[in-house]
Design a protein around this motif. Structure first.
Motif, PDB file in Angstrom:
ATOM      1  N   PHE A  38     -17.325 -16.973  -2.546  1.00 47.47           N
ATOM      2  CA  PHE A  38     -16.886 -15.995  -3.548  1.00 47.47           C
ATOM      3  C   PHE A  38     -15.363 -15.902  -3.475  1.00 47.47           C
ATOM      4  O   PHE A  38     -14.803 -15.957  -2.384  1.00 47.47           O
ATOM      5  N   ILE A  39     -14.714 -15.771  -4.619  1.00 46.14           N
ATOM      6  CA  ILE A  39     -13.250 -15.683  -4.630  1.00 46.14           C
ATOM      7  C   ILE A  39     -12.773 -14.461  -5.407  1.00 46.14           C
ATOM      8  O   ILE A  39     -13.277 -14.174  -6.490  1.00 46.14           O
ATOM      9  N   PHE A  40     -11.823 -13.772  -4.809  1.00 48.00           N
ATOM     10  CA  PHE A  40     -11.091 -12.719  -5.524  1.00 48.00           C
ATOM     11  C   PHE A  40      -9.777 -13.358  -5.944  1.00 48.00           C
ATOM     12  O   PHE A  40      -9.046 -13.878  -5.104  1.00 48.00           O
ATOM     13  N   LEU A  41      -9.487 -13.312  -7.247  1.00 55.86           N
ATOM     14  CA  LEU A  41      -8.250 -13.871  -7.771  1.00 55.86           C
ATOM     15  C   LEU A  41      -7.543 -12.771  -8.551  1.00 55.86           C
ATOM     16  O   LEU A  41      -8.140 -12.166  -9.440  1.00 55.86           O
ATOM     17  N   ALA A  42      -6.295 -12.492  -8.196  1.00 54.20           N
ATOM     18  CA  ALA A  42      -5.550 -11.425  -8.875  1.00 54.20           C
ATOM     19  C   ALA A  42      -5.450 -11.724 -10.368  1.00 54.20           C
ATOM     20  O   ALA A  42      -5.127 -12.846 -10.753  1.00 54.20           O
ATOM     21  N   ASN A  43      -5.741 -10.714 -11.195  1.00 54.11           N
ATOM     22  CA  ASN A  43      -5.691 -10.917 -12.646  1.00 54.11           C
ATOM     23  C   ASN A  43      -4.259 -11.015 -13.163  1.00 54.11           C
ATOM     24  O   ASN A  43      -4.027 -11.345 -14.313  1.00 54.11           O
ATOM     25  N   PHE A  68      -9.348  -7.318  -9.985  1.00 58.20           N
ATOM     26  CA  PHE A  68      -8.227  -6.602  -9.373  1.00 58.20           C
ATOM     27  C   PHE A  68      -6.879  -7.253  -9.619  1.00 58.20           C
ATOM     28  O   PHE A  68      -6.788  -8.460  -9.791  1.00 58.20           O
ATOM     29  N   SER A  69      -5.837  -6.423  -9.570  1.00 56.84           N
ATOM     30  CA  SER A  69      -4.459  -6.929  -9.639  1.00 56.84           C
ATOM     31  C   SER A  69      -4.042  -7.349  -8.226  1.00 56.84           C
ATOM     32  O   SER A  69      -4.735  -7.067  -7.256  1.00 56.84           O
ATOM     33  N   GLU A  70      -2.888  -8.001  -8.141  1.00 55.00           N
ATOM     34  CA  GLU A  70      -2.374  -8.415  -6.834  1.00 55.00           C
ATOM     35  C   GLU A  70      -2.189  -7.198  -5.927  1.00 55.00           C
ATOM     36  O   GLU A  70      -2.530  -7.241  -4.741  1.00 55.00           O
ATOM     37  N   ILE A  71      -1.690  -6.098  -6.470  1.00 51.79           N
ATOM     38  CA  ILE A  71      -1.457  -4.885  -5.671  1.00 51.79           C
ATOM     39  C   ILE A  71      -2.779  -4.344  -5.115  1.00 51.79           C
ATOM     40  O   ILE A  71      -2.875  -4.002  -3.941  1.00 51.79           O
ATOM     41  N   GLU A  72      -3.808  -4.305  -5.964  1.00 52.53           N
ATOM     42  CA  GLU A  72      -5.114  -3.792  -5.516  1.00 52.53           C
ATOM     43  C   GLU A  72      -5.730  -4.697  -4.446  1.00 52.53           C
ATOM     44  O   GLU A  72      -6.266  -4.206  -3.450  1.00 52.53           O
ATOM     45  N   LEU A  73      -5.658  -6.008  -4.653  1.00 55.55           N
ATOM     46  CA  LEU A  73      -6.188  -6.950  -3.652  1.00 55.55           C
ATOM     47  C   LEU A  73      -5.467  -6.781  -2.325  1.00 55.55           C
ATOM     48  O   LEU A  73      -6.097  -6.772  -1.268  1.00 55.55           O
ATOM     49  N   SER A  74      -4.157  -6.662  -2.407  1.00 56.80           N
ATOM     50  CA  SER A  74      -3.347  -6.505  -1.202  1.00 56.80           C
ATOM     51  C   SER A  74      -3.707  -5.219  -0.464  1.00 56.80           C
ATOM     52  O   SER A  74      -3.790  -5.202   0.766  1.00 56.80           O
ATOM     53  N   GLN A  75      -3.957  -4.144  -1.219  1.00 57.96           N
ATOM     54  CA  GLN A  75      -4.366  -2.872  -0.604  1.00 57.96           C
ATOM     55  C   GLN A  75      -5.726  -3.014   0.081  1.00 57.96           C
ATOM     56  O   GLN A  75      -5.949  -2.480   1.155  1.00 57.96           O
ATOM     57  N   ALA A  76      -6.635  -3.735  -0.561  1.00 58.49           N
ATOM     58  CA  ALA A  76      -8.002  -3.875  -0.034  1.00 58.49           C
ATOM     59  C   ALA A  76      -8.012  -4.530   1.338  1.00 58.49           C
ATOM     60  O   ALA A  76      -8.778  -4.137   2.211  1.00 58.49           O
ATOM     61  N   ILE A  77      -7.144  -5.529   1.548  1.00 62.85           N
ATOM     62  CA  ILE A  77      -7.170  -6.253   2.825  1.00 62.85           C
ATOM     63  C   ILE A  77      -5.955  -5.997   3.712  1.00 62.85           C
ATOM     64  O   ILE A  77      -5.884  -6.499   4.821  1.00 62.85           O
ATOM     65  N   GLY A  78      -5.002  -5.224   3.204  1.00 59.37           N
ATOM     66  CA  GLY A  78      -3.832  -4.887   4.024  1.00 59.37           C
ATOM     67  C   GLY A  78      -2.834  -6.024   4.177  1.00 59.37           C
ATOM     68  O   GLY A  78      -2.058  -6.045   5.125  1.00 59.37           O
ATOM     69  N   GLN A  79      -2.874  -6.997   3.261  1.00 59.16           N
ATOM     70  CA  GLN A  79      -1.920  -8.111   3.265  1.00 59.16           C
ATOM     71  C   GLN A  79      -1.579  -8.427   1.817  1.00 59.16           C
ATOM     72  O   GLN A  79      -2.442  -8.298   0.953  1.00 59.16           O
ATOM     73  N   ASN A  80      -0.363  -8.884   1.558  1.00 61.80           N
ATOM     74  CA  ASN A  80      -0.002  -9.272   0.191  1.00 61.80           C
ATOM     75  C   ASN A  80      -0.618 -10.622  -0.143  1.00 61.80           C
ATOM     76  O   ASN A  80      -0.214 -11.636   0.406  1.00 61.80           O
TER      77      ASN A  80
END
Length: 101
Positions: A38-43, A68-80
């Protein structure tokens, strides 16, 4: 709790469980080796990155989530990060079921 929030929480859980790979190069290798489920890709990632990841994912039959946006993905995992690969069947199945509900 809405589906987006549940996906967000699952991404964080997968990170803490050590079940994700991040970054364009590592994710590409994980897809090609068949480990990615499964992949999360920033929109809001670059068109180049989006095309590369969606093409690879289609070829290797990996589900892509662009919720998710890049900011949301980064928040979810604690890394940019712009792209995250889930390398665990259990997490991937749950995420896919949330997307299709």
């Amino acid at each position: 709790m809405d589906k987006k929030q549940q996906l967000f929480n699952l991404a964080g859980l997968a990170k803490r469980a050590g079940k994700i790979t991040t970054g364009e190069e590592l994710v590409t290798k994980a897809i090609q080796s068949g480990r990615t489920k499964f992949i999360f890709l920033a929109n809001d990632a670059s068109q180049n990155l989006i095309k590369k990841m969606t093409d690879k994912s289609k070829f290797y039959e990996v589900t892509v989530c662009q919720t998710f946006s890049e900011i949301e993905l980064s928040q979810a995992i604690g890394q940019n990060r712009k792209v995250i690969a889930v390398v665990d069947d259990g997490f991937a199945k749950k995420m896919e079921s949330l997307m299709t509900e």
